[in-house]
Motif scaffolding. Structure first.
Motif, PDB file in Angstrom:
ATOM      1  N   VAL A   1      19.484  27.686  77.393  1.00  0.00           N
ATOM      2  CA  VAL A   1      18.823  26.602  78.112  1.00  0.00           C
ATOM      3  C   VAL A   1      19.839  25.638  78.715  1.00  0.00           C
ATOM      4  O   VAL A   1      20.954  25.504  78.230  1.00  0.00           O
ATOM      5  CB  VAL A   1      17.847  25.818  77.213  1.00  0.00           C
ATOM      6  CG1 VAL A   1      16.717  26.713  76.720  1.00  0.00           C
ATOM      7  CG2 VAL A   1      18.554  25.151  76.052  1.00  0.00           C
ATOM      8  N   VAL A   2      19.406  24.980  79.769  1.00  0.00           N
ATOM      9  CA  VAL A   2      20.156  23.893  80.384  1.00  0.00           C
ATOM     10  C   VAL A   2      19.410  22.611  80.043  1.00  0.00           C
ATOM     11  O   VAL A   2      18.191  22.552  80.153  1.00  0.00           O
ATOM     12  CB  VAL A   2      20.240  24.077  81.917  1.00  0.00           C
ATOM     13  CG1 VAL A   2      20.900  22.874  82.575  1.00  0.00           C
ATOM     14  CG2 VAL A   2      20.973  25.357  82.249  1.00  0.00           C
ATOM     15  N   PHE A   3      20.159  21.597  79.590  1.00  0.00           N
ATOM     16  CA  PHE A   3      19.521  20.319  79.257  1.00  0.00           C
ATOM     17  C   PHE A   3      20.390  19.159  79.689  1.00  0.00           C
ATOM     18  O   PHE A   3      21.603  19.300  79.874  1.00  0.00           O
ATOM     19  CB  PHE A   3      19.207  20.238  77.755  1.00  0.00           C
ATOM     20  CG  PHE A   3      20.408  20.258  76.852  1.00  0.00           C
ATOM     21  CD1 PHE A   3      20.995  19.087  76.409  1.00  0.00           C
ATOM     22  CD2 PHE A   3      20.959  21.471  76.438  1.00  0.00           C
ATOM     23  CE1 PHE A   3      22.101  19.115  75.576  1.00  0.00           C
ATOM     24  CE2 PHE A   3      22.070  21.506  75.610  1.00  0.00           C
ATOM     25  CZ  PHE A   3      22.645  20.325  75.177  1.00  0.00           C
ATOM     26  N   HIS A   4      19.740  18.005  79.870  1.00  0.00           N
ATOM     27  CA  HIS A   4      20.451  16.783  80.241  1.00  0.00           C
ATOM     28  C   HIS A   4      21.115  16.218  78.994  1.00  0.00           C
ATOM     29  O   HIS A   4      20.443  15.684  78.116  1.00  0.00           O
ATOM     30  CB  HIS A   4      19.501  15.738  80.827  1.00  0.00           C
ATOM     31  CG  HIS A   4      18.786  16.170  82.065  1.00  0.00           C
ATOM     32  ND1 HIS A   4      19.433  16.626  83.198  1.00  0.00           N
ATOM     33  CD2 HIS A   4      17.469  16.222  82.364  1.00  0.00           C
ATOM     34  CE1 HIS A   4      18.550  16.925  84.123  1.00  0.00           C
ATOM     35  NE2 HIS A   4      17.343  16.693  83.637  1.00  0.00           N
ATOM     36  N   ALA A   5      22.437  16.339  78.910  1.00  0.00           N
ATOM     37  CA  ALA A   5      23.177  15.758  77.791  1.00  0.00           C
ATOM     38  C   ALA A   5      23.376  14.262  78.014  1.00  0.00           C
ATOM     39  O   ALA A   5      23.445  13.490  77.062  1.00  0.00           O
ATOM     40  CB  ALA A   5      24.520  16.451  77.623  1.00  0.00           C
ATOM     41  N   SER A   6      23.461  13.872  79.278  1.00  0.00           N
ATOM     42  CA  SER A   6      23.564  12.465  79.656  1.00  0.00           C
ATOM     43  C   SER A   6      22.987  12.349  81.062  1.00  0.00           C
ATOM     44  O   SER A   6      22.599  13.346  81.667  1.00  0.00           O
ATOM     45  CB  SER A   6      25.022  12.005  79.626  1.00  0.00           C
ATOM     46  OG  SER A   6      25.751  12.618  80.671  1.00  0.00           O
ATOM     47  N   ALA A   7      22.982  11.137  81.587  1.00  0.00           N
ATOM     48  CA  ALA A   7      22.457  10.945  82.943  1.00  0.00           C
ATOM     49  C   ALA A   7      23.303  11.680  83.986  1.00  0.00           C
ATOM     50  O   ALA A   7      22.800  12.060  85.041  1.00  0.00           O
ATOM     51  CB  ALA A   7      22.396   9.457  83.268  1.00  0.00           C
ATOM     52  N   GLN A   8      24.582  11.905  83.679  1.00  0.00           N
ATOM     53  CA  GLN A   8      25.476  12.538  84.644  1.00  0.00           C
ATOM     54  C   GLN A   8      25.791  13.996  84.345  1.00  0.00           C
ATOM     55  O   GLN A   8      26.333  14.690  85.196  1.00  0.00           O
ATOM     56  CB  GLN A   8      26.831  11.798  84.695  1.00  0.00           C
ATOM     57  CG  GLN A   8      26.771  10.365  85.136  1.00  0.00           C
ATOM     58  CD  GLN A   8      26.357   9.405  84.026  1.00  0.00           C
ATOM     59  OE1 GLN A   8      26.521   9.703  82.859  1.00  0.00           O
ATOM     60  NE2 GLN A   8      25.797   8.274  84.400  1.00  0.00           N
ATOM     61  N   LYS A   9      25.481  14.488  83.159  1.00  0.00           N
ATOM     62  CA  LYS A   9      25.986  15.797  82.741  1.00  0.00           C
ATOM     63  C   LYS A   9      24.882  16.660  82.135  1.00  0.00           C
ATOM     64  O   LYS A   9      24.150  16.213  81.264  1.00  0.00           O
ATOM     65  CB  LYS A   9      27.099  15.576  81.698  1.00  0.00           C
ATOM     66  CG  LYS A   9      27.828  16.807  81.287  1.00  0.00           C
ATOM     67  CD  LYS A   9      28.878  17.180  82.299  1.00  0.00           C
ATOM     68  CE  LYS A   9      29.721  18.314  81.759  1.00  0.00           C
ATOM     69  NZ  LYS A   9      30.138  19.223  82.764  1.00  0.00           N
ATOM     70  N   ASP A  10      24.800  17.897  82.608  1.00  0.00           N
ATOM     71  CA  ASP A  10      23.921  18.899  82.011  1.00  0.00           C
ATOM     72  C   ASP A  10      24.775  19.854  81.192  1.00  0.00           C
ATOM     73  O   ASP A  10      25.889  20.190  81.588  1.00  0.00           O
ATOM     74  CB  ASP A  10      23.171  19.694  83.088  1.00  0.00           C
ATOM     75  CG  ASP A  10      22.079  18.885  83.769  1.00  0.00           C
ATOM     76  OD1 ASP A  10      21.724  17.812  83.254  1.00  0.00           O
ATOM     77  OD2 ASP A  10      21.591  19.328  84.818  1.00  0.00           O
ATOM     78  N   PHE A  11      24.249  20.289  80.052  1.00  0.00           N
ATOM     79  CA  PHE A  11      24.917  21.270  79.204  1.00  0.00           C
ATOM     80  C   PHE A  11      24.102  22.545  79.192  1.00  0.00           C
ATOM     81  O   PHE A  11      22.892  22.535  79.424  1.00  0.00           O
ATOM     82  CB  PHE A  11      25.034  20.765  77.764  1.00  0.00           C
ATOM     83  CG  PHE A  11      26.133  19.757  77.523  1.00  0.00           C
ATOM     84  CD1 PHE A  11      26.942  19.282  78.532  1.00  0.00           C
ATOM     85  CD2 PHE A  11      26.355  19.286  76.242  1.00  0.00           C
ATOM     86  CE1 PHE A  11      27.948  18.365  78.291  1.00  0.00           C
ATOM     87  CE2 PHE A  11      27.356  18.370  75.980  1.00  0.00           C
ATOM     88  CZ  PHE A  11      28.152  17.909  77.008  1.00  0.00           C
ATOM     89  N   ILE A  12      24.774  23.642  78.885  1.00  0.00           N
ATOM     90  CA  ILE A  12      24.111  24.931  78.735  1.00  0.00           C
ATOM     91  C   ILE A  12      24.455  25.463  77.346  1.00  0.00           C
ATOM     92  O   ILE A  12      25.624  25.572  76.990  1.00  0.00           O
ATOM     93  CB  ILE A  12      24.507  25.900  79.876  1.00  0.00           C
ATOM     94  CG1 ILE A  12      23.726  27.197  79.802  1.00  0.00           C
ATOM     95  CG2 ILE A  12      25.992  26.150  79.901  1.00  0.00           C
ATOM     96  CD1 ILE A  12      23.804  28.028  81.067  1.00  0.00           C
ATOM     97  N   LYS A  13      23.422  25.744  76.541  1.00  0.00           N
ATOM     98  CA  LYS A  13      23.598  26.177  75.150  1.00  0.00           C
ATOM     99  C   LYS A  13      22.480  27.141  74.788  1.00  0.00           C
ATOM    100  O   LYS A  13      21.537  27.355  75.527  1.00  0.00           O
ATOM    101  CB  LYS A  13      23.546  24.980  74.179  1.00  0.00           C
ATOM    102  CG  LYS A  13      24.512  23.861  74.483  1.00  0.00           C
ATOM    103  CD  LYS A  13      25.949  24.239  74.281  1.00  0.00           C
ATOM    104  CE  LYS A  13      26.853  23.078  74.698  1.00  0.00           C
ATOM    105  NZ  LYS A  13      28.204  23.450  74.922  1.00  0.00           N
ATOM    106  N   ARG A  14      22.567  27.670  73.565  1.00  0.00           N
ATOM    107  CA  ARG A  14      21.578  28.630  73.072  1.00  0.00           C
ATOM    108  C   ARG A  14      20.671  27.950  72.055  1.00  0.00           C
ATOM    109  O   ARG A  14      21.140  27.248  71.158  1.00  0.00           O
ATOM    110  CB  ARG A  14      22.296  29.818  72.429  1.00  0.00           C
ATOM    111  CG  ARG A  14      21.369  30.973  72.114  1.00  0.00           C
ATOM    112  CD  ARG A  14      22.130  32.125  71.489  1.00  0.00           C
ATOM    113  NE  ARG A  14      23.124  32.730  72.361  1.00  0.00           N
ATOM    114  CZ  ARG A  14      22.878  33.717  73.229  1.00  0.00           C
ATOM    115  NH1 ARG A  14      21.665  34.185  73.358  1.00  0.00           N
ATOM    116  NH2 ARG A  14      23.864  34.230  73.939  1.00  0.00           N
ATOM    117  N   VAL A  15      19.364  28.167  72.181  1.00  0.00           N
ATOM    118  CA  VAL A  15      18.394  27.624  71.221  1.00  0.00           C
ATOM    119  C   VAL A  15      18.533  28.412  69.916  1.00  0.00           C
ATOM    120  O   VAL A  15      18.430  29.639  69.898  1.00  0.00           O
ATOM    121  CB  VAL A  15      16.943  27.727  71.745  1.00  0.00           C
ATOM    122  CG1 VAL A  15      15.942  27.325  70.672  1.00  0.00           C
ATOM    123  CG2 VAL A  15      16.768  26.886  73.003  1.00  0.00           C
TER     124      VAL A  15
END
Length: 186
Positions: free
Chosen positions: A68-82
């Motif tokens: 998944v891609v998620f908003h880690a902060s207002a400026q940065k998206d992260f991509i990780k595994r659920v």
């Protein structure tokens, strides 16, 4: 002359319609993302370009091991595994993932685990209670995420559980570079 104006107007309408449709698709259905960093190695490489399905989680919930891609902060998206889903307890002990006390195989880590030296660890031991938030189970509307490159990933071990409201969508297709083009997470 009137024919030329009509033709020009038809082209303008078609262009505006195409731009409007592209905007709707990008905002609500699919969008591109570029992997930034080594946190999902070996599954995803730095600079892999992917398509994110934004609509899937509007009609369904994430499943274990979705990327998944998620908003880690207002400026940065992260991509990780659920890894963990709502209502579950998550722990890692001696390189084994435990969900509600039961061992769960992580096939995407098999090769990395085989290549570990005698005193090396891929995933340091942890329990959900030790993570930010100190939950005993993952709250409703949240998931626990980890990077595949466990030794070099900013994930739920530092960020805590991730709200479903932060999730942009499921990353499932690498489209660039061409030699890496494939569906991931299958």
């Amino acid at each position: 002359m009137a024919n030329k104006k009509k033709e020009w107007f038809d082209w303008l309408k078609a262009l505006l319609l195409a731009l409007g449709l592209a905007l709707v698709v990008r905002m609500f259905l699919f969008s591109p993302i570029v992997v930034d960093g080594p946190s999902m190695l070996p599954t995803l490489h730095d600079k892999d370009q992917m398509i994110v399905n934004k609509i899937g989680y509007k009609i369904g919930e994430p499943e274990r091991f979705d990327i998944v891609v998620f908003h880690a902060s207002a400026q940065k998206d992260f991509i990780k595994r659920v890894i963990g889903l709502p209502g579950e307890h998550v722990a890692v002990k001696d390189e084994v993932l435990y969900i509600n006390g039961e061992p769960v195989e992580e096939p995407f880590l098999s090769e990395q685990k085989r290549n570990l030296g005698p005193y090396q660890t891929l995933t340091n031991d942890f329990t959900l209670e030790e993570l930010p938030g100190e939950f005993t189970t993952i709250p409703e509307g949240h998931v626990l995420v980890l990077g595949d490159n466990r030794g070099n990933s900013t994930d739920s071990r530092m960020l805590g559980v991730i709200s479903m409201d932060q999730i942009v969508g499921k990353a499932s297709l690498i489209y660039w570079p061409l030699d890496r083009m494939r569906i991931v997470g299958e």
